[in-house]
Enzyme design. Structure first.
Site, PDB file in Angstrom:
ATOM      1  N   HIS A 107       0.190   4.347   7.384  1.00 47.70           N
ATOM      2  CA  HIS A 107       0.831   4.857   6.170  1.00 47.70           C
ATOM      3  C   HIS A 107       1.423   6.246   6.384  1.00 47.70           C
ATOM      4  O   HIS A 107       0.895   7.031   7.158  1.00 47.70           O
ATOM      5  CB  HIS A 107      -0.182   4.900   5.021  1.00 47.70           C
ATOM      6  CG  HIS A 107      -0.782   3.574   4.713  1.00 47.70           C
ATOM      7  ND1 HIS A 107      -2.027   3.207   5.146  1.00 47.70           N
ATOM      8  CD2 HIS A 107      -0.280   2.513   4.043  1.00 47.70           C
ATOM      9  CE1 HIS A 107      -2.281   1.966   4.743  1.00 47.70           C
ATOM     10  NE2 HIS A 107      -1.231   1.526   4.075  1.00 47.70           N
ATOM     11  N   SER A 144       0.797  -1.225   0.000  1.00 51.25           N
ATOM     12  CA  SER A 144       0.000   0.000   0.000  1.00 51.25           C
ATOM     13  C   SER A 144       0.829   1.274   0.000  1.00 51.25           C
ATOM     14  O   SER A 144       0.349   2.328  -0.435  1.00 51.25           O
ATOM     15  CB  SER A 144      -0.931   0.016   1.219  1.00 51.25           C
ATOM     16  OG  SER A 144      -0.189  -0.198   2.409  1.00 51.25           O
ATOM     17  N   ASP A 160      -2.558   7.882   8.194  1.00 49.97           N
ATOM     18  CA  ASP A 160      -3.608   7.098   8.844  1.00 49.97           C
ATOM     19  C   ASP A 160      -2.951   6.117   9.803  1.00 49.97           C
ATOM     20  O   ASP A 160      -1.852   6.360  10.290  1.00 49.97           O
ATOM     21  CB  ASP A 160      -4.503   6.411   7.804  1.00 49.97           C
ATOM     22  CG  ASP A 160      -3.728   5.461   6.889  1.00 49.97           C
ATOM     23  OD1 ASP A 160      -2.549   5.170   7.173  1.00 49.97           O
ATOM     24  OD2 ASP A 160      -4.309   4.996   5.878  1.00 49.97           O
TER      25      ASP A 160
END
Length: 371
Positions: A338, A35, A335
């Site tokens: 990340h 991600s 978040d």
């Protein structure tokens, strides 16, 4: 014929630029990982368990303030690595390019910019978050399918010439350790058992990593920009498990141990794969230093998520009803797990031509310009 013309342009133009004193942009960049470098592949995966960043407040600082599938308030690490190398931003997500179609934009995009195969939640191991992501091995298979279509359109010789000078960015491993640590905690393993389990995990991870690099090399990849695993134990989702909000020493030790082994792996592969060049970026060391001296990087918060809810903003995902911080550039974390856009920017800058301690044996700029 159009693909052949585009391919000629991106292969030949840098040659013309070689005598001008201007650094030529690599012809293309191909991105693999999780991600931290996903630019939207997961938006195209079916199922309720797929991690997606296709809703606000993700993308609030992206042009147009739109969620793009990046787990970020704006651009991510892949974007800034690409920007430093002369691209507008990361190449687009593979699954957005109608890859099953022979008439889609996949081949023109691949030869003129590259393709991003990264997937949120993906692991080096196929078993990591299985069924809800694109594991590293599958990402390599997608590249193989891409290359086959490039060769059909433009010929093997031209494609091999392009790939030999393109950048292959790899940033994977974080999710394998999150899953491993959660399993160890649930099983209440002893310290001795944890050490044995960690050793077995390292062996599997390094075997799969070696296989991925070797397979990409066999298909023509020569320049590998590799980013190691960052300070996993300090992300808000892990800190919130500690009453004091402290980093997890166990997770950071696991990451550091893997990073040492990854450095040895790449150093061992290079002599066996003629023409292979690599730059290993130390995301762990860079983030550790930023957390230790936040004011030097302009941060005022190194523990909490900018977008989330509950303690440290880490008790829920970044949903549209989450609490959003106003000073996003002053947060390390966007978040629960990340980096913020600014954290990604600073890391990519350091890896490109920053302090020598953050890359080995060369930096990303030297890799891009190497012959």
């Amino acid at each position: 014929m159009g693909a052949r013309l585009v391919l000629c342009l991106v292969v030949c133009l840098p040659v013309l630029a070689a005598g001008t004193g201007v650094a030529a942009r690599p012809p293309a960049m191909f991105v693999f990982g999780s991600s931290i470098v996903d630019v939207g592949n997961n938006n195209y995966l079916p199922g309720p368990g797929v991690p997606r960043a296709n809703r606000p407040y993700n993308g609030i600082d992206f042009p147009g303030s739109i969620p793009t599938g990046r787990f970020s308030n704006g651009y991510n690490t892949a974007d800034y690595v690409a920007k430093n190398m002369g691209f507008a931003l990361s190449p687009p997500a593979y699954l957005s390019l109608a890859p099953a179609s022979s008439s889609g934009p996949l081949v023109p995009t691949a030869v003129s910019n590259g393709v991003n195969y990264a997937s949120g939640g993906a692991g080096i191991l196929d078993s990591t978050n299985a069924g809800n992501t694109i594991p590293l091995s599958k990402q390599v298979e997608y590249f193989e399918a891409t290359k086959a279509k490039m060769v059909a359109a433009a010929g093997a010789g031209a494609v091999d010439a392009l790939l030999s000078r393109s950048i292959f960015l790899v940033n994977a491993g974080n999710n394998d350790f999150y899953v491993f640590a959660a399993a160890e905690l649930a099983r209440n393993r002893s310290a001795a058992d944890q050490r044995r389990d960690a050793a077995a995990l390292y062996a599997s991870l390094l075997s799969n990593y070696s296989a991925a690099v070797t397979e990409l090399y066999s298909m023509g990849a020569r320049k590998f920009a590799v980013i190691n695993v960052w300070t996993l134990g300090c992300v808000p989702a892990v800190r919130v498990l500690s009453p004091a909000g402290a980093c997890s020493a166990l997770l950071n030790q696991l990451a550091a141990g893997f990073n040492d082994a990854l450095e040895s792996l790449l150093a061992g592969l290079a002599p066996r794969l003629p023409g292979l060049a690599y730059s290993l970026a130390d995301s762990f060391g860079f983030t550790r230093d930023a957390l230790a001296e936040p004011r030097a990087s302009g941060y005022t918060d190194v523990a909490a998520a900018c977008c989330g809810s509950g303690r440290l903003g880490a008790e829920a995902e970044c949903f549209p009803n989450a609490t959003l911080c106003a000073d996003r550039d002053q947060h390390v974390f966007w978040d629960r797990a990340h980096p913020s856009q600014r954290a990604a920017f600073l890391a990519a800058q350091a890896f490109y031509d920053g302090p020598a301690k953050y890359t080995t044996p060369i930096n990303f700029m030297q890799l891009a310009q190497s012959s």
